[in-house]
Design a protein around this motif. Structure first.
Motif, short mmCIF file in Angstrom:
data_model
loop_
_atom_site.label_atom_id
_atom_site.label_comp_id
_atom_site.label_asym_id
_atom_site.label_seq_id
_atom_site.Cartn_x
_atom_site.Cartn_y
_atom_site.Cartn_z
N UNK A 27 0.80 -1.22 0.00
CA UNK A 27 0.00 0.00 0.00
C UNK A 27 0.83 1.27 0.00
N UNK A 28 2.15 1.14 0.12
CA UNK A 28 3.03 2.30 -0.02
C UNK A 28 3.52 2.37 -1.48
N UNK A 29 4.10 3.46 -1.88
CA UNK A 29 4.68 3.52 -3.23
C UNK A 29 5.82 2.53 -3.41
N UNK A 30 6.28 1.96 -2.35
CA UNK A 30 7.33 0.95 -2.37
C UNK A 30 6.79 -0.31 -1.70
N UNK A 31 7.43 -1.44 -1.97
CA UNK A 31 7.00 -2.72 -1.39
C UNK A 31 7.78 -2.98 -0.10
N UNK A 32 7.07 -3.48 0.92
CA UNK A 32 7.71 -3.84 2.20
C UNK A 32 7.46 -5.32 2.47
N UNK A 33 8.50 -6.03 2.82
CA UNK A 33 8.40 -7.44 3.24
C UNK A 33 8.83 -7.52 4.70
N UNK A 34 7.98 -8.09 5.53
CA UNK A 34 8.30 -8.29 6.95
C UNK A 34 8.49 -9.78 7.20
N UNK A 35 9.57 -10.12 7.89
CA UNK A 35 9.80 -11.53 8.22
C UNK A 35 10.56 -11.63 9.54
N UNK A 36 10.33 -12.76 10.21
CA UNK A 36 10.94 -13.01 11.52
C UNK A 36 12.31 -13.69 11.38
N UNK A 37 12.84 -13.78 10.17
CA UNK A 37 14.10 -14.50 9.95
C UNK A 37 15.15 -14.06 10.97
N UNK A 38 15.75 -15.04 11.67
CA UNK A 38 16.67 -14.70 12.75
C UNK A 38 17.87 -15.64 12.81
N UNK A 39 18.13 -16.34 11.71
CA UNK A 39 19.32 -17.17 11.64
C UNK A 39 19.82 -17.18 10.20
N UNK A 40 21.03 -17.63 9.95
CA UNK A 40 21.60 -17.53 8.60
C UNK A 40 20.74 -18.18 7.51
N UNK A 41 20.22 -19.36 7.76
CA UNK A 41 19.44 -20.05 6.73
C UNK A 41 18.17 -19.27 6.39
N UNK A 42 17.50 -18.73 7.41
CA UNK A 42 16.28 -17.96 7.16
C UNK A 42 16.59 -16.67 6.41
N UNK A 43 17.68 -16.01 6.75
CA UNK A 43 18.06 -14.79 6.05
C UNK A 43 18.41 -15.10 4.59
N UNK A 44 19.06 -16.23 4.36
CA UNK A 44 19.38 -16.62 2.99
C UNK A 44 18.10 -16.83 2.18
N UNK A 45 17.08 -17.44 2.78
CA UNK A 45 15.81 -17.66 2.08
C UNK A 45 15.15 -16.33 1.72
N UNK A 46 15.21 -15.36 2.63
CA UNK A 46 14.59 -14.07 2.35
C UNK A 46 15.38 -13.30 1.29
N UNK A 47 16.69 -13.43 1.30
CA UNK A 47 17.49 -12.78 0.26
C UNK A 47 17.17 -13.36 -1.11
N UNK A 48 16.97 -14.66 -1.16
CA UNK A 48 16.60 -15.30 -2.42
C UNK A 48 15.27 -14.79 -2.92
N UNK A 49 14.33 -14.59 -2.01
CA UNK A 49 13.02 -14.05 -2.39
C UNK A 49 13.16 -12.62 -2.92
#
Length: 928
Positions: free
Chosen positions: A745-767
């Motif tokens: 709903x903003x002019x830019x896109x926001x993604x919120x995630x609870x990623x809190x370890x290396x593997x989860x952060x890697x998954x979000x970076x891939x997305x």
């Protein structure tokens, strides 16, 4: 020697698949004093104190094995000895436990993990406390610690106190017999209080019992059985044999009633049990007067009734069938011509079957007013020596709770007497009831020999039937369990256990959503709370055994999805003994270095526990080596692999052998989840049709969907329901808070995630890479303070190549770190990775960091916020006023705003108009 820490495991755990207690023991200087060095001066008194240790097999797996270990050249260490002592003390107290294990802790000389089985947690903990005291007391003086007991400490006395404590906490014989019968039918049970309230079955299939009163027992029937006058009247009206009866409240009325009825008579309280206040065969006015006072101690109203002669029999009826009959003999002693009555009582009470109250199958004899009165009538006292063979009765009633004994007569009861008992219990309306019937010969019909019913009992005791003094023990608990759970009726709700490092919360939610849409009322535990039928019941991290038991105790739930986290398993084990299906999604670095878990192999061992206890299916990630190895540890009927690699060689072999697998395959229109099972394959769903995958971009949610589908499939959910569930589950904040929530709903896109370890952060970076935004990529980067320095640096290294700007922060809970320590560590690693300082900001506070990133974002940008306080951060994102940074010229051009639509619309002080080139909207400052 001391206990450093204690864990009580209430269910399956990394040590055993049943409840155990784990102590971390520090032997201190005793590490240099194994039993071989302490010698016989220590060993002999230990074995004398607990002779049962001779039966412990230990590593030799045969009686005497533990004693051999004690006496070997080097012997064994005192942590191991304490384990065996704690086990033996529980056995002495009546808890049949055998398992124990003591191992040294690597890198900590003198420290041991000492693990032992328990039945009752309070008794188990007390046993280890007493074990420690005993061992300390047997050590030479110079080796005893300050906490050692005093020199005059009496182990025998302490042991007896411990036994009495354990027996007070133990179930009575009736309740225990029902539990044994339930376990024989594989029906689960939960103790609901410290007494005899027990739940059999789980969720909607549960039934409760209190002693031998069930949840089906009518309250009216219980009240009637307690009201002896009403019972007498109902049975008399049906033509059943009952004595003539009068109710009185004064002693003179009792005498008058006895004279009208005719001596001999019986006096008893109107509402009473266990024979309390009952006096029989009263033949004189003075006896009635004394008996009235005793009966009145248990209630204002007293019954005077005809004395029926004959032997006392208890006839037990369950669900309209007579299941047992016992002849009850009042508490008595038999003379031998040598011992006094008092000595004979002491001899009788040495019978190991006798205890206090209901703690054992028989009750100890006691001298009280009634015993003294009966002896006086015979001209005896405590010091009288009865002749050989003479029976001297100390009770007039035959209740086992007052020292009576029981003789089983189930096979010889006359059919008329059997039918009479069944009719009596049906007339009162009890599902379980006991008829107290007096007759001289139970093998003859009451119609021929007389006799009568003196009482009907709700919640009758079972111990006279399960452990009679003479005759055949009867399975009276089995018919009760069969009444509550008829053959082939369910007692367990299906349970799915979901574990892994990342994705378990989303997978759990997906599965719960599928089950709900297929018609189930689902209980779900997660890191956010306990959900019942999709509604939050208790908030917070609820992934341990306490939350699991909330689900199993809820009478509305008919399916359970248990998210199982490492922390709960390490602290307390699982909250359920077994599950239908279990999965491990992945094992990656998270929480390493905490609570003794330092390697991925150790972490995998913890996460393997749910897989080990799965009954129907174990679902494993074939693309994760640590998950793959769990296949060797499960006894589940089916093994299902999940892979995102259609060419996986092991999965191919598994499929060729008729095994089950969920495989992600490439098709012309994208990726298809395909089910292989029993030599067949079925396309399930295109991944881009699953909203949570964000048109197939979020590959981590593709994998989560595959696991949810595999679990549902093995819970026998129809394919149509699985498809429908996946197609209607999205990654909105409403359905999956903190899990890939996107705000557009903003002019830019926001993604919120609870990623809190290396593997989860890697998954979000891939997305983020798959979105390819028009503008820049911004990230609010963080790591929990209790993670290893290496994990924090890894998170920064993974993020480095995927974003244009970085805002580094820390969590609200510093977890032992400095105020900006984590944020600075992230920045320093980013600098090492070649990110220029101008692209990095350190804003330690989460709210301030999120606000800074939102202010930085421009139209066409993509902002990834890795959040800790998910709810607060989401509100901050959706209430951010992006319209405040609109081009000044646009803001001054009223022609660009279609204001006429607002004519006549009154705005209060809490509303504001936000306008931009896209139009006008009205928003609240706080709220919807």
């Amino acid at each position: 020697m001391k206990i450093v820490s204690t864990n009580v495991y209430v269910g399956p755990n990394v040590f055993a698949h049943f409840p155990v207690i784990r102590h971390v023991i520090d032997l201190g200087e005793l590490e240099d004093w194994p039993t071989g060095k302490l010698g016989e001066a220590f060993i002999e008194p230990l074995l004398a104190a607990l002779p049962g240790l001779h039966e412990h097999g230990c590593s030799y797996k045969e009686p005497g094995g533990f004693v051999r270990r004690l006496r070997e050249d080097e012997g064994t260490w005192l942590g191991h000895v304490m384990e065996h002592v704690a086990i033996e003390l529980q056995n002495v107290a009546g808890s049949a436990v055998t398992y124990g294990r003591t191992r040294s802790i690597d890198g900590q000389p003198g420290h041991y993990n000492m693990v032992f089985q328990y039945k009752d947690v309070a008794v188990g903990r007390e046993s280890s406390t007493l074990a420690m005291k005993l061992l300390q007391s047997l050590l030479p003086g110079d080796l005893q610690s300050d906490s050692a007991p005093a020199a005059d400490w009496d182990f025998a006395s302490e042991r007896d106190d411990f036994i009495r404590y354990a027996q007070r906490r133990a179930f009575g014989p009736s309740t225990q017999s029902l539990i044994d019968a339930a376990e024989a039918r594989d029906i689960p049970w939960l103790r609901l209080n410290d007494y005899s309230l027990v739940q059999f079955g789980h969720g909607r299939y549960q039934h409760r019992i209190q002693a031998t009163t069930t949840g089906r027992t009518s309250n009216i029937a219980v009240e009637l059985a307690a009201d002896k006058e009403e019972t007498n009247g109902i049975l008399r009206d049906l033509g059943l044999p009952v004595p003539n009866q009068r109710l009185v409240r004064r002693v003179r009325d009792a005498v008058r009633a006895a004279e009208r009825i005719g001596y001999p008579v019986v006096l008893k309280p109107l509402s009473g049990n266990h024979g309390r206040g009952v006096s029989i065969n009263l033949k004189t006015q003075s006896e009635v007067e004394v008996a009235f006072e005793k009966a009145a101690e248990h209630g204002r109203t007293v019954i005077v009734e005809t004395y029926l002669e004959g032997y006392d029999h208890r006839l037990l009826v369950v669900n309209g069938e007579l299941v047992a009959a016992a002849k009850r003999v009042p508490g008595h002693v038999v003379g031998d011509g040598k011992h006094t009555i008092e000595q004979l009582v002491a001899i009788v009470n040495k019978d190991p079957r006798r205890g206090v109250g209901h703690e054992k199958v028989l009750t100890r004899l006691e001298f009280d007013h009634q015993a003294e009165r009966l002896l006086a009538k015979l001209g005896y006292d405590r010091n009288t020596v009865p002749v050989d063979g003479e029976e001297v009765f100390l009770r007039t009633t035959a209740n086992l709770s007052t020292g009576g004994t029981a003789i089983d007569v189930t096979d010889t009861i006359h059919p008329d007497n059997r039918e009479m008992a069944i009719r009596a219990i049906k007339a009162i309306g009890l599902d379980i009831g006991g008829v107290d019937f007096l007759t001289f010969d139970i093998t003859e019909s009451y119609r021929d020999t007389g006799g009568g019913i003196c009482e009907v009992n709700a919640g009758p005791g079972f111990r006279m039937h399960v452990a009679p003094s003479e005759g055949t023990p009867r399975d009276v608990a089995g018919p009760v369990i069969n009444m509550l759970f008829p053959p082939d009726s369910p007692s367990r709700i299906p349970i799915a256990a979901v574990t892994g490092t990342n994705g378990k919360t989303t997978t759990s939610r997906m599965l719960a959503h599928i089950l709900k849409l297929s018609g189930h009322t689902v209980g779900q535990t997660s890191t956010d709370g306990v959900y019942i039928d999709g509604k939050l019941s208790v908030s917070g991290d609820m992934t341990g055994p306490v939350s699991a038991q909330m689900i199993l105790r809820d009478p509305s739930v008919d399916a359970a999805v248990m998210e199982v986290a490492r922390g709960g398993m390490l602290r307390s084990g699982l909250g359920f003994q077994k599950c239908d299906v279990a999965c491990c999604i992945n094992v990656s670095a998270d929480h390493l270095g905490l609570r003794g878990i330092d390697t991925l192999e150790q972490l995998a061992e913890i996460k393997r526990v749910p897989v080990e206890i799965a009954q129907n299916a174990a679902v494993l990630n074939a693309d994760d080596q640590h998950c793959l190895q769990m296949a060797d540890y499960t006894d589940a009927a089916r093994l299902c692999y999940v892979t995102m690699n259609p060419g996986h060689p092991l999965v191919k072999q598994h499929i060729q052998a008729g095994g089950q697998a969920f495989v992600l395959e490439q098709g012309m229109n994208g990726h298809m989840i395909t089910i292989y099972d029993n030599d067949g394959h079925t396309p399930l769903l295109w991944t881009h049709l699953i909203p949570a995958t964000i048109e197939g971009r979020a590959m981590h949610n593709v994998q989560n969907a595959m696991f949810a589908a595999a679990l549902a499939y093995n819970m026998h959910i129809k394919l149509e329901d699985i498809r429908h569930g996946l197609r209607t589950f999205d990654s909105s904040f409403f359905q999956a808070p903190g899990r890939t929530n996107i705000y557009n709903e903003h002019p830019f896109r926001v993604i919120l995630d609870y990623a809190h370890n290396p593997a989860a952060v890697r998954a979000m970076c891939s997305l983020v890479d798959r979105f390819e935004p028009e503008g820049k990529r911004i990230v609010v980067l963080a790591a929990p303070g209790d993670r290893r320095d290496q994990d924090i640096r890894d998170i920064a290294a993974i993020a480095a190549g995927h974003f244009d700007y970085f805002v580094c922060r820390r969590d609200d809970n510093l977890r032992g770190r400095g105020d900006d320590e984590v944020a600075v560590m992230l920045k320093n690693k980013l600098l090492e990775e070649g990110i220029s300082a101008e692209r990095i900001e350190v804003v330690p506070d989460e709210q301030e960091a999120t606000a800074r990133a939102l202010e930085m974002a421009e139209p066409g940008d993509l902002l990834l916020v890795l959040a800790d306080n998910v709810k607060r951060t989401w509100k901050q994102i959706i209430y951010f006023n992006s319209g405040a940074r609109i081009d000044e010229a646009t803001r001054k051009a009223p022609a660009a705003v279609d204001l006429p639509d607002l004519e006549g619309f009154e705005l209060d002080e809490h509303l504001e108009i936000i306008s931009d080139e896209r139009g006008v909207r009205i928003a609240r400052e706080e709220g919807d």
